[in-house]
Motif scaffolding. Structure first.
Motif, PDB file in Angstrom:
ATOM      1  N   GLU A 325       6.585  10.851  42.943  1.00  0.00           N
ATOM      2  CA  GLU A 325       5.648  10.554  44.017  1.00  0.00           C
ATOM      3  C   GLU A 325       4.954   9.233  43.702  1.00  0.00           C
ATOM      4  OE1 GLU A 325       1.725  12.479  46.247  1.00  0.00           O
ATOM      5  OE2 GLU A 325       2.889  13.670  44.819  1.00  0.00           O
ATOM      6  N   ILE A 326       4.976   8.317  44.673  1.00  0.00           N
ATOM      7  CA  ILE A 326       4.452   6.967  44.459  1.00  0.00           C
ATOM      8  C   ILE A 326       3.233   6.764  45.352  1.00  0.00           C
ATOM      9  CG2 ILE A 326       4.998   4.499  44.447  1.00  0.00           C
ATOM     10  CD1 ILE A 326       7.978   5.318  44.462  1.00  0.00           C
ATOM     11  N   GLY A 327       2.145   6.323  44.754  1.00  0.00           N
ATOM     12  CA  GLY A 327       0.937   6.018  45.514  1.00  0.00           C
ATOM     13  C   GLY A 327       0.837   4.531  45.787  1.00  0.00           C
ATOM     14  N   VAL A 328       0.721   4.162  47.068  1.00  0.00           N
ATOM     15  CA  VAL A 328       0.658   2.737  47.419  1.00  0.00           C
ATOM     16  C   VAL A 328      -0.496   2.500  48.388  1.00  0.00           C
ATOM     17  CG1 VAL A 328       3.110   2.280  47.077  1.00  0.00           C
ATOM     18  CG2 VAL A 328       2.321   3.108  49.291  1.00  0.00           C
ATOM     19  N   PRO A 329      -0.986   1.258  48.468  1.00  0.00           N
ATOM     20  CA  PRO A 329      -2.037   0.934  49.435  1.00  0.00           C
ATOM     21  C   PRO A 329      -1.541   1.128  50.870  1.00  0.00           C
ATOM     22  CG  PRO A 329      -1.826  -0.779  47.762  1.00  0.00           C
ATOM     23  CD  PRO A 329      -0.657   0.119  47.594  1.00  0.00           C
ATOM     24  N   GLU A 330      -2.461   1.209  51.798  1.00  0.00           N
ATOM     25  CA  GLU A 330      -2.115   1.402  53.204  1.00  0.00           C
ATOM     26  C   GLU A 330      -1.292   0.217  53.713  1.00  0.00           C
ATOM     27  OE1 GLU A 330      -4.328   2.158  57.533  1.00  0.00           O
ATOM     28  OE2 GLU A 330      -5.499   1.928  55.686  1.00  0.00           O
ATOM     29  N   GLY A 331      -0.226   0.553  54.413  1.00  0.00           N
ATOM     30  CA  GLY A 331       0.642  -0.482  54.962  1.00  0.00           C
ATOM     31  C   GLY A 331       1.795  -0.857  54.058  1.00  0.00           C
ATOM     32  N   TRP A 332       1.763  -0.427  52.791  1.00  0.00           N
ATOM     33  CA  TRP A 332       2.853  -0.695  51.872  1.00  0.00           C
ATOM     34  C   TRP A 332       3.919   0.391  52.029  1.00  0.00           C
ATOM     35  CZ3 TRP A 332       1.924  -3.383  46.637  1.00  0.00           C
ATOM     36  CH2 TRP A 332       0.917  -4.360  46.757  1.00  0.00           C
ATOM     37  N   ASP A 333       5.134   0.069  51.614  1.00  0.00           N
ATOM     38  CA  ASP A 333       6.220   1.057  51.617  1.00  0.00           C
ATOM     39  C   ASP A 333       6.769   1.136  50.206  1.00  0.00           C
ATOM     40  OD1 ASP A 333       8.074   2.888  52.541  1.00  0.00           O
ATOM     41  OD2 ASP A 333       9.568   1.339  52.971  1.00  0.00           O
ATOM     42  N   ALA A 334       7.086   2.366  49.779  1.00  0.00           N
ATOM     43  CA  ALA A 334       7.590   2.556  48.419  1.00  0.00           C
ATOM     44  C   ALA A 334       8.614   3.677  48.412  1.00  0.00           C
ATOM     45  CB  ALA A 334       6.446   2.874  47.461  1.00  0.00           C
ATOM     46  N   PRO A 374       0.184   3.985  41.139  1.00  0.00           N
ATOM     47  CA  PRO A 374       0.427   5.154  40.284  1.00  0.00           C
ATOM     48  C   PRO A 374       1.714   5.864  40.694  1.00  0.00           C
ATOM     49  CG  PRO A 374      -1.236   5.666  41.918  1.00  0.00           C
ATOM     50  CD  PRO A 374      -0.897   4.221  42.108  1.00  0.00           C
ATOM     51  N   VAL A 375       2.541   6.182  39.700  1.00  0.00           N
ATOM     52  CA  VAL A 375       3.778   6.938  39.921  1.00  0.00           C
ATOM     53  C   VAL A 375       3.639   8.268  39.179  1.00  0.00           C
ATOM     54  CG1 VAL A 375       6.271   6.977  39.624  1.00  0.00           C
ATOM     55  CG2 VAL A 375       5.118   4.819  40.143  1.00  0.00           C
ATOM     56  N   THR A 376       3.649   9.357  39.935  1.00  0.00           N
ATOM     57  CA  THR A 376       3.468  10.690  39.362  1.00  0.00           C
ATOM     58  C   THR A 376       4.818  11.373  39.238  1.00  0.00           C
ATOM     59  OG1 THR A 376       1.289  10.848  40.401  1.00  0.00           O
ATOM     60  CG2 THR A 376       2.302  12.895  39.632  1.00  0.00           C
ATOM     61  N   LYS A 388       3.481  13.676  34.332  1.00  0.00           N
ATOM     62  CA  LYS A 388       3.214  12.386  33.704  1.00  0.00           C
ATOM     63  C   LYS A 388       2.902  11.361  34.789  1.00  0.00           C
ATOM     64  CE  LYS A 388       6.213  13.021  29.647  1.00  0.00           C
ATOM     65  NZ  LYS A 388       5.220  12.769  28.605  1.00  0.00           N
ATOM     66  N   VAL A 389       1.979  10.483  34.496  1.00  0.00           N
ATOM     67  CA  VAL A 389       1.605   9.425  35.441  1.00  0.00           C
ATOM     68  C   VAL A 389       1.813   8.072  34.772  1.00  0.00           C
ATOM     69  CG1 VAL A 389      -0.208   8.412  36.859  1.00  0.00           C
ATOM     70  CG2 VAL A 389      -0.061  10.902  36.615  1.00  0.00           C
ATOM     71  N   VAL A 390       2.610   7.229  35.421  1.00  0.00           N
ATOM     72  CA  VAL A 390       2.820   5.858  34.957  1.00  0.00           C
ATOM     73  C   VAL A 390       2.196   4.929  36.000  1.00  0.00           C
ATOM     74  CG1 VAL A 390       4.492   4.081  34.343  1.00  0.00           C
ATOM     75  CG2 VAL A 390       4.960   6.492  33.822  1.00  0.00           C
ATOM     76  N   THR A 391       1.362   4.014  35.568  1.00  0.00           N
ATOM     77  CA  THR A 391       0.673   3.104  36.496  1.00  0.00           C
ATOM     78  C   THR A 391       1.228   1.694  36.343  1.00  0.00           C
ATOM     79  OG1 THR A 391      -1.335   4.431  36.391  1.00  0.00           O
ATOM     80  CG2 THR A 391      -1.540   2.181  37.238  1.00  0.00           C
ATOM     81  N   PHE A 392       1.694   1.172  37.460  1.00  0.00           N
ATOM     82  CA  PHE A 392       2.153  -0.217  37.512  1.00  0.00           C
ATOM     83  C   PHE A 392       1.079  -1.063  38.209  1.00  0.00           C
ATOM     84  CE2 PHE A 392       6.137   2.284  37.634  1.00  0.00           C
ATOM     85  CZ  PHE A 392       6.724   1.798  36.474  1.00  0.00           C
ATOM     86  N   PHE A 393       1.163  -2.373  37.988  1.00  0.00           N
ATOM     87  CA  PHE A 393       0.190  -3.293  38.585  1.00  0.00           C
ATOM     88  C   PHE A 393       0.932  -4.428  39.305  1.00  0.00           C
ATOM     89  CE2 PHE A 393      -1.867  -1.274  35.003  1.00  0.00           C
ATOM     90  CZ  PHE A 393      -3.094  -0.898  35.531  1.00  0.00           C
TER      91      PHE A 393
END
Length: 732
Positions: A325-334, A374-376, A388-393
């Motif tokens: 599961e990938i968390g992205v800002p509004e309007g982004w696609d992942a 954040p990638v869960t 596990k949660v991996v956070t990319f920037f």
């Protein structure tokens, strides 16, 4: 005086293309460079030189020079900005391999020009201009600029205000350096721990930063005995791979460790000429119930609108399912990719390893700044579960938010040939394609439908969606209509000289359809007793009433019109009708037949010499004859005689003398009493709207007979008196 006037006109034309001084100042900030700059590189922007140096504190600094002197020194913290002269420099993040990422804006000063149709400004010619749009040409390219919009052409930005043209000139930008790297390889692993029988998977990210695609060769330099290793791309073993320009691929290095092995070994391999190695420490102890997540890239710099990929390796010693599961800002696609396919969950067997790619589509209107992604990973196995949660920037250093998008539209036919002069409508904007079938339209972001039409083609449309600042190429195919044609004539006036042979009137029929067609020919509006005939050549007497034309071809036909014998000069309106026999469509071409007549006015005096006694009156006739085939109009007779004479013409005018007709008038001449005998002249002038004639009438005047006798007697008496006087003088 003429020279002065010509000089003034030339000077006025030149002044119209000069910049307008003292008017509003135009300044536009334009991005002229965005990218990484290394220590051994220098960025030259006109007279400014930008370079990177490290201070004693170990931090990178931006040095800006101009004219051999340092203008600014800026510590390159993320987001730091400095302005000097025309430059604005913003700092992004620093990467030890790529260098410092910077964005340079240039404050371009616009020059305003008052333009009109035909003006030339910096090699641009103004073709059309009004308050809503300006059309300019440079070479073979034509640009349409709406009011309050702009376009970039080479080193210029052209902006139309609705009243004037503002031109911004951009600087020359070059990057100088000792080394330039087109290929970047990311492999951060130096030493790993494993156990006997493990299969290890290492992601290798290879980026092609060049402007051309390139082929990467892969080679193992060192593999321990009884070990196996291979390079995989989307699950397929490869030894070389082609990478498109400005893109990256993720390979997997798979290493199989033999059973019953322990110790330290080295795997060494080469990507092109770049050598990498990893130390593998194999220990005898086993690891149970463990899932590991490994990533080689944590943070990336990107422009808004780019696709970003992060590699993610998942290793498991147990059988397990892993959902993503990938968390992205509004309007982004992942989405997550495995072997090129989108996945939301993967299955791992015991001692298994899989490499995912976390793909992010950044909208072009994203705000500048740093974003957390954040990638869960939810892991579930037999009596085992873990999260596990991996956070990319992601650092967005450049955005197109609020900028117009550009559609580069290409219109072609079914055979791939460009279609010029096609009408293209997008939203409230309309323009025509150039000779290459291209049209460029600047529009606001959103969804649109492109409508295209041209005579002889079926209408076409296509839906598109464009984002902020996006440049999108769109190709639309127009299909020719099965039956369509165009008719052209050499003129809309057919001149005929009455009474003489006349050349025929040229008509060209062009078949613009896909199929061969036959066309019926006729003329409407012929006056009574007139005739018309179509032929296939100007010298032919063989009449035709239809003609066949192949698709894409044209054929000439010739129309001859024969007026009636009594036709009068003037204009006559006719209509040429060309009808498609296959489709029934008609083209009606109105023309004007202009008949030109000949004018031959002949004037005849019945007597050119009159003998008349003083005090008497005599008459003669004047005859005006029209031998031409056109009427002679407004005929007038004027007479000039000696003073005191009475001369009358009756009638003295006629409104018209028809062809082959005549007009007769009586001339009366009365000579006054006492007019000395002799020969006199009376001038006769005949005028009309078309011709003039003038001649003289000779009038011989005689005295009455009694007067002659008295005169003779007086002469005799005078003679006798003279003789008598001579005799008297002689006696003395």
């Amino acid at each position: 005086m003429k020279r002065f006037f010509a000089f003034a006109m030339v000077l006025l034309f030149l002044l119209s293309a000069l910049p307008v001084f003292g008017a509003q100042e135009y300044v536009k900030k334009v991005s002229v460079f965005s990218g990484h700059l290394k220590e051994d590189q220098k960025l030259q922007i006109n007279e400014y030189l930008i370079r990177i140096e490290f201070g004693i504190d170990g931090s990178p600094y931006v040095i800006i020079e101009a004219n051999n002197s340092i203008k600014e020194i800026l510590k390159a913290d993320f987001g730091a900005e400095v302005e000097t002269g025309n430059l604005i420099v913003s700092c992004g993040s620093y990467d030890a391999e790529k260098g410092l990422f910077i964005v340079v804006l240039w404050k371009a000063i616009g020059e305003e020009y008052k333009v009109e149709k035909g003006s030339f400004v910096k090699n641009f010619e103004v073709l059309e201009v009004n308050s809503t749009e300006i059309t300019i040409e440079r070479g073979t390219s034509v640009f349409y600029i709406k009011a309050n919009e702009s376009v970039k052409v080479d080193k210029y930005i052209l902006e139309f205000t609705g009243k004037s043209l503002v031109i911004y000139e951009l600087p020359q930008v070059t990057v100088k350096g000792e080394k330039t790297f087109e290929i970047s390889v990311s492999f951060p692993y130096k030493e790993v721990v494993a156990k006997p029988g493990d299969v290890l998977s290492f992601p290798i990210v290879i980026e092609n930063r060049g402007d051309n695609s390139t082929v990467i060769s892969l080679e193992f330099l060192r593999i321990p005995k009884d070990w196996s290793a291979e390079f995989l791309y989307q699950g397929i073993a490869v030894r070389s791979i082609e990478i498109p320009k400005k893109s990256a691929v993720t390979l997997t290095l798979n290493v199989q460790i033999p059973e019953e092995y322990s110790g330290r070994e080295i795997i060494e391999f080469k990507v092109n000429s770049e050598v990498h190695r990893v130390v593998i420490d194999v220990k005898g102890e086993t690891r149970k119930g463990k899932v590991e997540v490994i990533t080689s890239i944590i943070s990336q710099d990107a422009e808004a609108g780019e696709e970003i990929k992060f590699p993610l390796v998942i290793q498991s010693t147990i059988e397990a399912n892993v959902s993503v599961e990938i968390g992205v800002p509004e309007g982004w696609d992942a989405h997550s990719l495995y072997m090129g396919s989108r996945v939301s969950m993967i299955h791992l067997s015991e001692e298994d390893s899989k490499t995912l790619e976390i793909s992010l589509d950044v909208p072009r209107g994203a705000d500048l700044g740093r974003y957390e992604i954040p990638v869960t990973l939810s892991i579930s196995g037999n009596e085992y579960s873990e999260t596990k949660v991996v956070t990319f920037f992601v650092n967005i250093y450049k955005t197109y938010k609020g900028e117009n998008a550009t559609l580069n539209i290409l219109i072609i036919d079914e055979e791939g040939n460009p279609v010029p002069k096609a009408k293209v409508i997008v939203g409230d904007k309309e323009m025509g394609t150039d000779s290459s079938g291209k049209a460029e339209i600047s529009i606001k972001p959103g969804e649109y439908e492109i409508y295209v039409e041209k005579e002889g083609y079926e209408k076409a449309s296509k839906k598109v969606e464009v984002e902020d600042g996006e440049v999108k190429d769109v190709k639309i195919i127009l299909s020719r209509k099965p039956y369509y044609f165009a008719v052209d004539t050499e003129s809309d006036v057919y001149s005929i000289l009455l009474g003489t042979p006349n050349p025929p009137f040229l008509i060209t029929i062009e078949n613009l359809g896909k199929n061969s067609d036959e066309y019926r020919l006729s003329v409407r509006g012929l006056p009574e007793n007139w005739n018309a005939m179509f032929t296939l050549s100007p010298d032919s007497n063989l009449e035709v009433n239809k003609v066949e034309v192949d698709p894409g071809q044209s054929k000439n036909v010739y129309l001859s019109v024969y007026p009636s014998l009594n036709a009068l000069p003037g204009d006559y309106n006719l209509t040429i009708i060309v009808e498609s026999i296959s489709s029934g469509t008609k083209e009606e071409i109105p023309i004007t037949v202009h008949l030109i007549g000949t004018y031959e006015m002949y004037v005849n005096l019945m007597n050119y010499r009159l003998s008349i006694t003083a005090g008497e009156e005599k008459t003669t006739e004047i005859e005006v004859v029209n031998y031409g085939n056109a009427p002679v109009t407004n005929v007038k007779i004027e007479v000039s005689a000696p003073q005191g004479w009475k001369v009358e013409v009756d009638p003295d005018s006629a409104p018209m003398v028809a062809p082959k007709d005549r007009f007769t008038s009586t001339l009366k001449v009365k000579v006054p009493e006492g007019t000395p005998a002799g020969e006199y002249r009376v001038t006769i002038k005949v005028t009309s709207d078309q011709q003039e004639w003038q001649d003289t009438l000779r009038v011989v005047v005689r005295q009455r007979s009694t007067s002659a006798y008295i005169g003779l007697a007086l002469l005799i008496v005078a003679f006798l008196v003279v003789i008598i006087m001579i005799r008297r003088v002689g006696r003395r």
